[in-house]
Motif scaffolding. Structure first.
Motif, PDB file in Angstrom:
ATOM      1  N   TYR A  25       0.854  -1.184   0.000  1.00  0.00           N
ATOM      2  CA  TYR A  25       0.000   0.000   0.000  1.00  0.00           C
ATOM      3  C   TYR A  25       0.888   1.232   0.000  1.00  0.00           C
ATOM      4  O   TYR A  25       2.112   1.109   0.152  1.00  0.00           O
ATOM      5  N   GLY A  26       0.266   2.412  -0.158  1.00  0.00           N
ATOM      6  CA  GLY A  26       1.024   3.642  -0.404  1.00  0.00           C
ATOM      7  C   GLY A  26       2.280   3.828   0.432  1.00  0.00           C
ATOM      8  O   GLY A  26       3.390   3.896  -0.114  1.00  0.00           O
ATOM      9  N   VAL A  27       2.109   3.885   1.782  1.00  0.00           N
ATOM     10  CA  VAL A  27       3.247   4.214   2.626  1.00  0.00           C
ATOM     11  C   VAL A  27       4.338   3.147   2.504  1.00  0.00           C
ATOM     12  O   VAL A  27       5.527   3.468   2.387  1.00  0.00           O
ATOM     13  N   MET A  30       6.233   3.521  -0.653  1.00  0.00           N
ATOM     14  CA  MET A  30       7.089   4.686  -0.600  1.00  0.00           C
ATOM     15  C   MET A  30       8.362   4.388   0.193  1.00  0.00           C
ATOM     16  O   MET A  30       9.479   4.677  -0.254  1.00  0.00           O
ATOM     17  N   GLN A  31       8.146   3.770   1.379  1.00  0.00           N
ATOM     18  CA  GLN A  31       9.306   3.490   2.242  1.00  0.00           C
ATOM     19  C   GLN A  31      10.240   2.480   1.585  1.00  0.00           C
ATOM     20  O   GLN A  31      11.466   2.603   1.643  1.00  0.00           O
ATOM     21  N   ILE A  43       4.273  10.870  -1.154  1.00  0.00           N
ATOM     22  CA  ILE A  43       3.209   9.869  -1.069  1.00  0.00           C
ATOM     23  C   ILE A  43       2.187  10.087  -2.187  1.00  0.00           C
ATOM     24  O   ILE A  43       1.649   9.125  -2.747  1.00  0.00           O
ATOM     25  N   SER A  44       1.975  11.378  -2.535  1.00  0.00           N
ATOM     26  CA  SER A  44       0.988  11.614  -3.586  1.00  0.00           C
ATOM     27  C   SER A  44       1.475  11.108  -4.934  1.00  0.00           C
ATOM     28  O   SER A  44       0.691  10.612  -5.736  1.00  0.00           O
ATOM     29  N   HIS A  47       0.820   7.385  -4.994  1.00  0.00           N
ATOM     30  CA  HIS A  47      -0.590   7.105  -5.279  1.00  0.00           C
ATOM     31  C   HIS A  47      -0.928   7.344  -6.739  1.00  0.00           C
ATOM     32  O   HIS A  47      -1.643   6.563  -7.359  1.00  0.00           O
ATOM     33  N   TYR A  63      -9.307  -3.217  -0.845  1.00  0.00           N
ATOM     34  CA  TYR A  63      -9.136  -2.691   0.520  1.00  0.00           C
ATOM     35  C   TYR A  63      -9.100  -3.862   1.470  1.00  0.00           C
ATOM     36  O   TYR A  63      -9.916  -4.787   1.354  1.00  0.00           O
ATOM     37  N   ARG A  70      -4.286   3.454  11.848  1.00  0.00           N
ATOM     38  CA  ARG A  70      -4.512   4.419  10.754  1.00  0.00           C
ATOM     39  C   ARG A  70      -5.834   5.168  10.909  1.00  0.00           C
ATOM     40  O   ARG A  70      -6.501   5.471   9.947  1.00  0.00           O
ATOM     41  N   GLY A  71      -6.192   5.455  12.140  1.00  0.00           N
ATOM     42  CA  GLY A  71      -7.419   6.220  12.370  1.00  0.00           C
ATOM     43  C   GLY A  71      -8.638   5.517  11.811  1.00  0.00           C
ATOM     44  O   GLY A  71      -9.607   6.164  11.399  1.00  0.00           O
ATOM     45  N   GLY A  72      -8.590   4.202  11.785  1.00  0.00           N
ATOM     46  CA  GLY A  72      -9.763   3.452  11.339  1.00  0.00           C
ATOM     47  C   GLY A  72      -9.893   3.321   9.849  1.00  0.00           C
ATOM     48  O   GLY A  72     -10.867   2.767   9.354  1.00  0.00           O
ATOM     49  N   ARG A  73      -8.892   3.855   9.074  1.00  0.00           N
ATOM     50  CA  ARG A  73      -8.999   3.724   7.630  1.00  0.00           C
ATOM     51  C   ARG A  73      -8.352   2.425   7.169  1.00  0.00           C
ATOM     52  O   ARG A  73      -7.271   2.070   7.632  1.00  0.00           O
ATOM     53  N   ARG A  74      -9.015   1.808   6.184  1.00  0.00           N
ATOM     54  CA  ARG A  74      -8.455   0.552   5.663  1.00  0.00           C
ATOM     55  C   ARG A  74      -7.283   0.860   4.741  1.00  0.00           C
ATOM     56  O   ARG A  74      -7.166   1.956   4.212  1.00  0.00           O
ATOM     57  N   HIS A  76      -5.250   0.489   1.301  1.00  0.00           N
ATOM     58  CA  HIS A  76      -5.554   0.270  -0.116  1.00  0.00           C
ATOM     59  C   HIS A  76      -4.400  -0.570  -0.678  1.00  0.00           C
ATOM     60  O   HIS A  76      -3.313  -0.060  -0.916  1.00  0.00           O
TER      61      HIS A  76
END
Lengths: 110, 861
Positions: A25-27, A30-31, A43-44, A47, A63, A70-74, A76
């Motif tokens: 997933y994104g992060v 990136m890492q 990060i953008s 994406h 997802y 992650r603040g409740g976000r699934r 991607h």
């Protein structure tokens, strides 16, 4: 197909997605790119490239299940498709072919 | 972990981003935020979060379903594509539209400059709406003399007596000041003397010096920048320098002002202070122009009333020294350029509001023509777009959307025309400026008000050109296959309007041109050809006889005469009295002074009595006067009776009439011939040389040589009298030409519109006409069928235009002292010509129908 060419950054990210297999997933991408290549990308950008790859049919995304992190976000998550695999192979073969075509003399001179 | 991610950016992000992506993006942003808030301070982490989030505002993440911008750009893209395709499909009508709008806008751009320059006269003064010039109407017997000037003490007297007057200013013009620059003499023709408070009335832009104190000391002078450049040897620090006049008077420079704008009724080169501050209290020097500034609570009616009282107070009930009653006439500063035609004006005021109005109307007409073309041609294409609108409506387009589509199309066309006409205006600017006598640069005119006006005008054009086509096209039903053919009526009315106006304009141009021709070809009553004239200075006047004799010795010179006032100038007014059986009668009329060669030089006809005689030389004794025919008529004498009569003026002057000359136009043909008196003088300021040959080059060099020998080093400027006389009509000519040019533009635009419409009709009726041809219709029949509509319309237009033209131009011609008669041929010939042009345009285009092979058209039915 329009835009079936694979750009350099696209190739690196697609390979990274493959390398991360089930946690791409994104992060993470990136890492991982930063760790392996030393390139800092935002990060953008990640994406945006992932979205483009998906539009070209080289990745698919889903997802994962809900978490409290992650603040409740699934997350991607992305995975390389067969088409993506093929294009990576093609790209590699082209490179291999070119490598093979270079006579030994060319690089040994100096 | 406390979550302090900046909520606002997330909110915007949610609104912007694709629904499928936003959760992953938010999650990633949050994860990075948590990572970084361990590493950095909260505020820095928040900053980095915001920065990172901003990166997501890019086209690839846009929410296509929700984003209005996205939908709009796609939709506009589609409109754009369709517009271009329609335009390319109907090349003729697009070209006509583009041409019409471009020409229209270009013409407006140029006309607007002309109008602006005229309109803006004297509006650059800060308090222009509160400044009045006080002029005097003087009664002499039955006649009124209108003066621009007043006594020097007048301004102060009024400002003391009228509570509504806040300040006063006064100017006196010197048109022949020469300053020394080393050994050279620098001539000036516009030096004004003024009192110290000038800046309070007419505010100029001061580059150096103290505007409030500069003119308070005697022999102070304030120069304009350009005179300072011309006059000063060392221009780096002008204030404090001393300059010398040709009569050895010394002036101290106390200030420099920027050159005044060209659109002002006074064109100063320099201001000098009063040599005696006491003149503001004196009432005997009648050489001053008086201005007043009124208070903000000013009331025009009250002011006029108080001026009547003040006049009696200052000048007395009957006026002094034989004068009649004096009436004070206030003139608004901004009106002077247009209305003021008084005796002793400081400059000629040649503005004319009629032309401003005329050109404004012309501007509106040109635009209207282009708009009508656009509306006609666009609505004519309606049936081509039935399907398109139908499909759009089937897919759910709202009426508003269709309307906006067609407005977009008009907008596109207009923008394109704006670009083209801007290019043309920029390219042709210098040419037009020099042609139309515009001296303001385009940047001086472009203030925010002007720009706002331009934008407003463009929006108006968009509204008027877009509203009818878009409403009409948007009312098409989704499954409509045919249009009702009735819809032509509106178009016919528009065409009728266009044609009537074209007729009117063409008649107008013909009449204006004829009138102008008439005026320039009028018999002036004297021979203006081959006369060279100049103004002599004091040195030359002193040596007049030497110059005269030397000139007369030249074989090319026929006659040399001197006079005070040569033809084409405004002569001073005087009152003359004479005795009749019924007592003393009075005539107020212009008079000039001339010597005994004047009549010969101008080839005036003496119809009774004799010319001035030679023998008196320059001893100054009076030897009688000449009068013109009009004077004799006014007095009721026959020319023969007039000879020998005695004229009196004032208390001391009295002389006999020795001759009567045939009437001649001393001033321009704008004015009727007035009674006139020619008095005798030798060595007047005007020198007139009648040449026998036309080899002017040789003559001029000889004259120059004589001048240098006798009149000092100064070289005189010679002009030809006919040119000088012609100058009076120059502005008329320019205006007539401009008027004609723009009128033809109107006609051209409307003809182009008809051309476009015919093209379209040809397309539509090709099949019909082919069938007619197959059935045996002749070429003539087909052509008459094709042109019938326009024929009828142009006939109707003629019926509307001719009476209107008769009415309008009769009224216009009344402005002239010498006017042409409105012959029927003047009214009908242009209209006939135009009708022929219209039919020709339609027929030319329709000829295509005649030429085609019907089999080719009909075979794929």
């Amino acid at each position: 197909m329009k835009g079936s060419q694979l750009g350099e950054l696209e190739e690196i990210i697609l390979l990274t997605v493959g390398a991360l297999y089930d946690d791409a997933y994104g992060v993470a991408v990136m890492q991982d790119v930063e760790k392996r290549t030393g390139r800092k990308i935002t990060i953008s950008t990640v994406h945006s490239v992932l979205k483009r790859l998906e539009e070209k049919g080289y990745c698919e995304s889903r997802y994962d299940g809900a978490t409290n992190e992650r603040g409740g976000r699934r997350k991607h998550l992305f995975r390389v498709t067969t088409a993506g695999e093929n294009v990576l192979h093609t790209s590699r073969e082209i490179r291999n072919g070119l490598w093979n075509a270079i006579p030994d003399m060319a690089f040994n001179k100096k | 972990m406390d979550r302090q991610e900046p909520k606002w950016i997330v909110k915007w992000l949610r609104r912007f981003c694709d629904q499928d992506l936003i959760e992953g993006i938010e999650g990633d942003l949050f994860e990075l935020f948590e990572l970084e808030s361990k590493e950095y301070s909260t505020s820095k982490a928040r900053r980095r979060y915001t920065w990172r989030a901003l990166g997501f505002f890019r086209a690839s993440f846009i929410n296509k379903r929700k984003s209005i911008t996205y939908q709009l750009t796609t939709m506009l893209g589609n409109y754009f594509k369709i517009s271009i395709r329609t335009a390319l499909k109907n090349k003729t009508s697009s070209l006509v539209n583009l041409l019409g709008l471009t020409l229209g806008l270009t013409a407006c751009g140029f006309l607007a400059q002309y109008i602006y320059q005229e309109w803006s006269y004297d509006r650059h003064f800060a308090n222009y709406d509160r400044i009045y010039r006080l002029t005097l109407d003087m009664e002499f017997g039955d006649e009124m003399t209108k003066l621009a000037i007043s006594p020097s003490g007048f301004g102060k007297a009024v400002s003391e007596k009228a509570p509504q007057v806040e300040a006063f200013g006064m100017l006196r013009k010197f048109s022949n000041f020469q300053f020394k620059k080393g050994t050279e003499l620098v001539k000036t023709s516009h030096v004004y003397q003024t009192e110290a408070g000038l800046q309070n009335i007419l505010d100029y832009q001061w580059l150096s010096g103290d505007s409030q104190k500069a003119l308070s000391e005697p022999y102070s002078i304030v120069l304009t920048q350009s005179l300072a450049d011309k006059l000063l040897i060392d221009n780096s620090n002008p204030v404090g320098q001393i300059i010398t006049r040709d009569n050895e008077d010394k002036y101290t420079i106390t200030g420099i002002i920027a050159d005044p704008p060209i659109n002002s009724h006074i064109q100063p080169e320099a201001f000098i202070s009063l040599s005696d501050p006491n003149v503001v209290n004196q009432m005997d020097a009648w050489r001053w122009v008086t201005y007043v500034k009124v208070t903000e609570s000013f009331n025009a009616n009250k002011f006029a009333q108080s001026l009547a009282d003040i006049s009696t107070e200052i000048f007395g009930e009957k006026g002094g020294s034989g004068r009649g009653k004096i009436i004070i006439q206030p003139e608004k500063l901004t009106d002077i350029h247009f209305i003021s035609d008084r005796k002793f004006e400081m400059e000629t005021n040649d503005g004319n509001r009629i032309y401003i109005q005329g050109f404004s109307i012309l501007m509106i007409l040109i635009l209207t023509m282009s708009i009508i073309n656009y509306v006609n041609l666009t609505t004519a294409q309606t049936h081509q777009r039935l399907k398109e609108v139908g499909v759009r409506k089937t897919f759910g387009a709202q009426k508003m959307q269709i309307i906006s589509q067609f407005f977009f199309e008009s907008g596109l066309m207009i923008s394109l025309s704006v670009v083209f006409s801007l290019l043309i205006i920029l390219g042709g600017q210098s040419l037009f400026q020099s042609y139309a006598g515009i001296e303001l640069s385009i940047f001086e005119m472009l203030n925010w008000k002007a720009i706002l006006m331009v934008v407003a005008v463009l929006l108006f054009i968009l509204l008027f050109s877009g509203i009818y086509p878009s409403l009409k096209l948007s009312s098409i039903k989704a499954f409509q296959k045919e249009l009702k053919t009735k819809t032509n009526r509106f178009r016919s009315i528009l065409i009728l309007f266009q044609l009537s106006l074209s007729c009117l304009v063409l008649i107008g141009t013909t009449v204006v041109y004829q009138q102008y021709q008439f005026m320039t070809s009028q018999q002036l009553g004297f021979n203006q050809n081959q006369i060279i004239t100049t103004k002599m200075d004091d040195v030359a006047i002193k040596n007049y006889w030497v110059i005269h004799n030397k000139l007369m010795q030249l074989p090319e010179v026929k006659t040399v005469a001197s006079a005070e006032h040569s033809p084409g100038e405004t002569a001073p007014i005087n009152n003359f009295e004479y005795n009749t059986k019924d007592g003393v009668k009075k005539v107020v009329c212009p008079h000039i002074w001339a010597d005994q060669h004047y009549v010969e030089a101008l080839q005036l006809n003496i119809i009774a009595g004799e010319d001035f005689e030679d023998y008196r030389g320059n001893d100054g004794k009076r030897i009688g006067v000449l009068i013109n025919e009009a004077f004799a008529e006014e007095s009721g004498w026959t020319p023969e009776e007039a000879v020998g009569q005695t004229l009196k003026s004032g208390t001391s002057w009295e002389d006999k009439i020795i001759g009567v000359v045939q009437d001649f136009h001393f001033v321009s043909l704008h004015h009727a011939i007035e009674p006139m008196v020619i008095r005798h003088i030798v060595g007047g300021r005007d020198l007139l040389i009648k040449s026998a040959s036309t080899d002017y080059q040789k003559l001029m060099s000889e004259i120059d040589q004589i001048w240098q020998e006798t009149a000092g080093t100064e070289q005189a400027e010679f002009t030809f009298l006919d040119k000088h006389f012609q100058k009076q009509y120059e502005k008329d000519q320019k205006r007539a030409e401009l008027f004609a040019g723009f009128s033809f533009l109107i006609i051209f635009i409307s003809l182009a519109g008809l051309f476009g419409l015919t093209t379209y009709t040809v397309q539509r009726r090709l099949k019909e006409m082919s069938i007619r041809k197959v059935h045996g219709a002749s070429t003539i029949e087909i052509l008459s069928l094709m042109t019938k509509e326009f024929g009828v319309l142009s006939l109707l237009a003629a019926f509307i235009a001719i009476p209107t033209a008769y009415y309008v131009f009769n009224a216009w011609l009344e402005n002239f002292a010498y006017a042409i008669n409105l012959q029927p041929i003047l009214l009908t010939l242009p209209v006939l010509l135009l009708m022929m042009l219209i039919l020709l345009t339609a027929a030319l285009r329709s000829y295509k129908v005649v030429r085609v092979n019907p089999a080719q058209i009909l075979r794929n039915e």
